[in-house]
Design a protein around this motif. Structure first.
Motif, PDB file in Angstrom:
ATOM      1  N   LEU A   5       0.826  -1.206   0.000  1.00 41.25           N
ATOM      2  CA  LEU A   5       0.000   0.000   0.000  1.00 41.25           C
ATOM      3  C   LEU A   5       0.862   1.258   0.000  1.00 41.25           C
ATOM      4  O   LEU A   5       0.575   2.223  -0.721  1.00 41.25           O
ATOM      5  N   ALA A   6       1.924   1.262   0.813  1.00 38.96           N
ATOM      6  CA  ALA A   6       2.797   2.427   0.870  1.00 38.96           C
ATOM      7  C   ALA A   6       3.502   2.654  -0.466  1.00 38.96           C
ATOM      8  O   ALA A   6       3.628   3.799  -0.934  1.00 38.96           O
ATOM      9  N   GLY A   7       3.947   1.569  -1.096  1.00 40.71           N
ATOM     10  CA  GLY A   7       4.622   1.704  -2.384  1.00 40.71           C
ATOM     11  C   GLY A   7       3.706   2.229  -3.473  1.00 40.71           C
ATOM     12  O   GLY A   7       4.067   3.133  -4.238  1.00 40.71           O
ATOM     13  N   LEU A   8       2.488   1.684  -3.536  1.00 40.76           N
ATOM     14  CA  LEU A   8       1.544   2.102  -4.577  1.00 40.76           C
ATOM     15  C   LEU A   8       1.051   3.526  -4.372  1.00 40.76           C
ATOM     16  O   LEU A   8       0.844   4.266  -5.341  1.00 40.76           O
ATOM     17  N   SER A   9       0.845   3.928  -3.122  1.00 42.92           N
ATOM     18  CA  SER A   9       0.197   5.210  -2.840  1.00 42.92           C
ATOM     19  C   SER A   9       1.166   6.356  -2.593  1.00 42.92           C
ATOM     20  O   SER A   9       0.832   7.513  -2.876  1.00 42.92           O
ATOM     21  N   LEU A  10       2.364   6.070  -2.061  1.00 43.32           N
ATOM     22  CA  LEU A  10       3.269   7.135  -1.645  1.00 43.32           C
ATOM     23  C   LEU A  10       4.566   7.201  -2.447  1.00 43.32           C
ATOM     24  O   LEU A  10       5.221   8.252  -2.455  1.00 43.32           O
ATOM     25  N   VAL A  11       4.955   6.106  -3.093  1.00 44.94           N
ATOM     26  CA  VAL A  11       6.212   6.099  -3.844  1.00 44.94           C
ATOM     27  C   VAL A  11       5.978   6.290  -5.340  1.00 44.94           C
ATOM     28  O   VAL A  11       6.630   7.129  -5.988  1.00 44.94           O
ATOM     29  N   LEU A  12       5.040   5.555  -5.908  1.00 43.15           N
ATOM     30  CA  LEU A  12       4.797   5.644  -7.349  1.00 43.15           C
ATOM     31  C   LEU A  12       4.484   7.056  -7.842  1.00 43.15           C
ATOM     32  O   LEU A  12       4.941   7.443  -8.927  1.00 43.15           O
ATOM     33  N   PRO A  13       3.693   7.864  -7.108  1.00 45.16           N
ATOM     34  CA  PRO A  13       3.388   9.207  -7.631  1.00 45.16           C
ATOM     35  C   PRO A  13       4.623  10.063  -7.904  1.00 45.16           C
ATOM     36  O   PRO A  13       4.573  10.979  -8.729  1.00 45.16           O
ATOM     37  N   THR A  14       5.724   9.776  -7.230  1.00 47.34           N
ATOM     38  CA  THR A  14       6.948  10.545  -7.450  1.00 47.34           C
ATOM     39  C   THR A  14       7.537  10.275  -8.830  1.00 47.34           C
ATOM     40  O   THR A  14       8.222  11.136  -9.400  1.00 47.34           O
ATOM     41  N   PHE A  15       7.251   9.104  -9.399  1.00 50.90           N
ATOM     42  CA  PHE A  15       7.901   8.696 -10.641  1.00 50.90           C
ATOM     43  C   PHE A  15       6.961   8.675 -11.841  1.00 50.90           C
ATOM     44  O   PHE A  15       7.420   8.436 -12.959  1.00 50.90           O
ATOM     45  N   THR A  16       5.678   8.895 -11.655  1.00 48.17           N
ATOM     46  CA  THR A  16       4.770   8.940 -12.798  1.00 48.17           C
ATOM     47  C   THR A  16       4.998  10.228 -13.589  1.00 48.17           C
ATOM     48  O   THR A  16       5.433  11.244 -13.040  1.00 48.17           O
ATOM     49  N   THR A  17       4.676  10.187 -14.892  1.00 51.26           N
ATOM     50  CA  THR A  17       4.956  11.333 -15.773  1.00 51.26           C
ATOM     51  C   THR A  17       3.707  11.909 -16.423  1.00 51.26           C
ATOM     52  O   THR A  17       3.806  12.915 -17.132  1.00 51.26           O
ATOM     53  N   ILE A  34      -3.552   4.047   5.262  1.00 56.75           N
ATOM     54  CA  ILE A  34      -3.374   4.159   3.813  1.00 56.75           C
ATOM     55  C   ILE A  34      -4.623   3.682   3.084  1.00 56.75           C
ATOM     56  O   ILE A  34      -5.151   4.361   2.200  1.00 56.75           O
ATOM     57  N   GLY A  35      -5.116   2.505   3.481  1.00 55.94           N
ATOM     58  CA  GLY A  35      -6.214   1.872   2.750  1.00 55.94           C
ATOM     59  C   GLY A  35      -7.516   2.631   2.809  1.00 55.94           C
ATOM     60  O   GLY A  35      -8.368   2.470   1.919  1.00 55.94           O
ATOM     61  N   LEU A  36      -7.722   3.450   3.826  1.00 57.06           N
ATOM     62  CA  LEU A  36      -8.950   4.234   3.926  1.00 57.06           C
ATOM     63  C   LEU A  36      -8.729   5.712   3.613  1.00 57.06           C
ATOM     64  O   LEU A  36      -9.620   6.371   3.070  1.00 57.06           O
ATOM     65  N   THR A  37      -7.562   6.243   3.954  1.00 57.48           N
ATOM     66  CA  THR A  37      -7.310   7.667   3.713  1.00 57.48           C
ATOM     67  C   THR A  37      -7.173   7.974   2.227  1.00 57.48           C
ATOM     68  O   THR A  37      -7.756   8.951   1.727  1.00 57.48           O
ATOM     69  N   ILE A  38      -6.410   7.180   1.505  1.00 52.03           N
ATOM     70  CA  ILE A  38      -6.199   7.453   0.086  1.00 52.03           C
ATOM     71  C   ILE A  38      -7.513   7.426  -0.694  1.00 52.03           C
ATOM     72  O   ILE A  38      -7.798   8.355  -1.466  1.00 52.03           O
ATOM     73  N   PRO A  39      -8.374   6.403  -0.534  1.00 45.37           N
ATOM     74  CA  PRO A  39      -9.675   6.472  -1.224  1.00 45.37           C
ATOM     75  C   PRO A  39     -10.513   7.673  -0.791  1.00 45.37           C
ATOM     76  O   PRO A  39     -11.210   8.271  -1.621  1.00 45.37           O
ATOM     77  N   ALA A  40     -10.445   8.040   0.498  1.00 46.12           N
ATOM     78  CA  ALA A  40     -11.252   9.171   0.980  1.00 46.12           C
ATOM     79  C   ALA A  40     -10.798  10.481   0.352  1.00 46.12           C
ATOM     80  O   ALA A  40     -11.617  11.278  -0.118  1.00 46.12           O
ATOM     81  N   VAL A  41      -9.492  10.725   0.340  1.00 45.27           N
ATOM     82  CA  VAL A  41      -9.011  11.983  -0.245  1.00 45.27           C
ATOM     83  C   VAL A  41      -9.143  11.957  -1.764  1.00 45.27           C
ATOM     84  O   VAL A  41      -9.300  13.014  -2.392  1.00 45.27           O
TER      85      VAL A  41
END
Length: 366
Positions: A145-157, A298-305
């Protein structure tokens, strides 16, 4: 003496959420003076403690591992509500609040709660013993969850900056919900025994012998008071949030410290609950609380925001910077090495706490 203590505790847990809700109604929409900020802050802390108290009553009624799940979800509801309400009022300056708060929650739970629990459990029995299967499943879910939600956005283009595009954000939100749902099903249905405390010999403890479970009536009363306490926490936090932000700015601290303050506020009572469990040789329960909160955060905050971003103004920055990614990587590597044996010494607890200390220092002085 014991009956008096119970009555006193019951009186406190009933009065505090009602009093906090009453003050919320009287101060809603008003600019708070310094004296009112102090009063509201005290009631806010009391409402948080009361909310977790009633969550523990419900948890004791339903038993483990359902109890840890109830407590983790209750705490996360507070966190999500605080984030959304503060983002609604903050505009562009709160664009990274969700990321900062979720990452703070991950570091506090995976290093603070886990580290303290292992340290207390190991100091009492020389070695802290827990169920490696269940703890590894929880930790692996947190890492994903941390990798998908907090790390990937740094590297998407697709979108400039450390943020997801709309399609990517929808995927991250759905993935977070699905993974969290799968974990809950694993924890409570298919492999419930993986998340129960174990003895030093590895025997599963399926009973809680320290107190009789509360009656159904008491549990239902706690459900109602828990709802009142949660509403009070959200409303009062929104009232004092300008004072928190002003204090952080006046001290010359980074804006991300606000997220750390929120995470500390909502996780402090759960930390106390985890330490109590560790002192009773229920280290697995402590780990359920810590890792369950990280996962729910992570699992509830990310969908909520993600849902709130439809009507919230400004960007939603989720990607971590290089320093925080290093701390997250260290946490995941060290956590994996801690979990695999199913046993831990005070050294492992100290290592996790040192990572938390490094995070706090770098949050204040990046």
């Amino acid at each position: 003496m014991r009956s008096r203590f119970r009555l006193s505790g019951l009186h406190w847990s009933v009065v505090m959420p009602v009093l906090a809700a009453l003050v919320l109604a009287l101060t809603w929409g008003q600019s708070l003076s310094a004296a009112l900020v102090a009063l509201v802050s005290v009631l806010l802390g009391g409402a948080v403690l009361s909310a977790v108290h009633h969550a523990e009553v419900i948890a004791h009624r339903v038993g483990e591992p359902f109890g840890s799940l109830v407590l983790a979800v209750a705490v996360t509801v507070i966190e999500v509500a605080l984030i959304v309400t503060l983002m609604a009022d903050g505009g562009d300056k709160s664009s990274s609040l969700a990321r900062d708060t979720v990452f703070a929650a991950v570091m506090i739970t995976c290093n603070g709660i886990v580290g303290l629990s292992l340290l207390v459990g190991a100091l009492r029995r020389r070695v802290a013993v827990f169920n490696a299967e269940g703890t590894a499943a929880a930790f692996g879910t947190v890492a994903t969850l941390a990798g998908l939600s907090l790390v990937l956005p740094t590297f998407t283009t697709s979108t400039p900056g450390p943020q997801f595009s709309s399609a990517q954000l929808v995927f991250a939100a759905l993935a977070a919900l699905i993974l969290y749902g799968l974990f809950v099903a694993t924890q409570t249905v298919r492999h419930r025994d993986y998340f129960l405390p174990v003895t030093a010999e590895g025997v599963v403890i399926d009973t809680d012998d320290h107190a009789d479970p509360p009656s159904a009536r008491t549990a239902l009363t706690s459900v109602g008071l828990l709802a009142v306490a949660l509403i009070a926490v959200v409303g009062l936090a929104k009232g004092v949030s300008p004072a928190i932000e002003s204090a952080v700015a006046a001290a010359g601290l980074p804006a991300s410290v606000v997220g750390v303050v929120i995470a500390l506020l909502v996780l402090l009572p759960e930390t106390i609950a985890a330490l109590r469990a560790a002192r009773r040789d229920r280290v697995q329960t402590s780990l359920n609380l810590g890792l369950g909160s990280a996962m729910a955060s992570i699992g509830l905050t990310i969908p909520a925001v993600a849902a709130a971003s439809v009507w919230l103004e400004g960007p939603l920055l989720l990607g971590l910077g290089a320093t925080h990614m290093v701390l997250l990587a260290l946490t995941l590597v060290v956590g994996t090495l801690t979990v695999i044996p199913g046993r831990a010494t005070p050294l492992q607890g100290g290592v996790h706490l040192s990572l938390l200390a490094a995070y706090v220092v770098l949050a204040v002085s990046p």
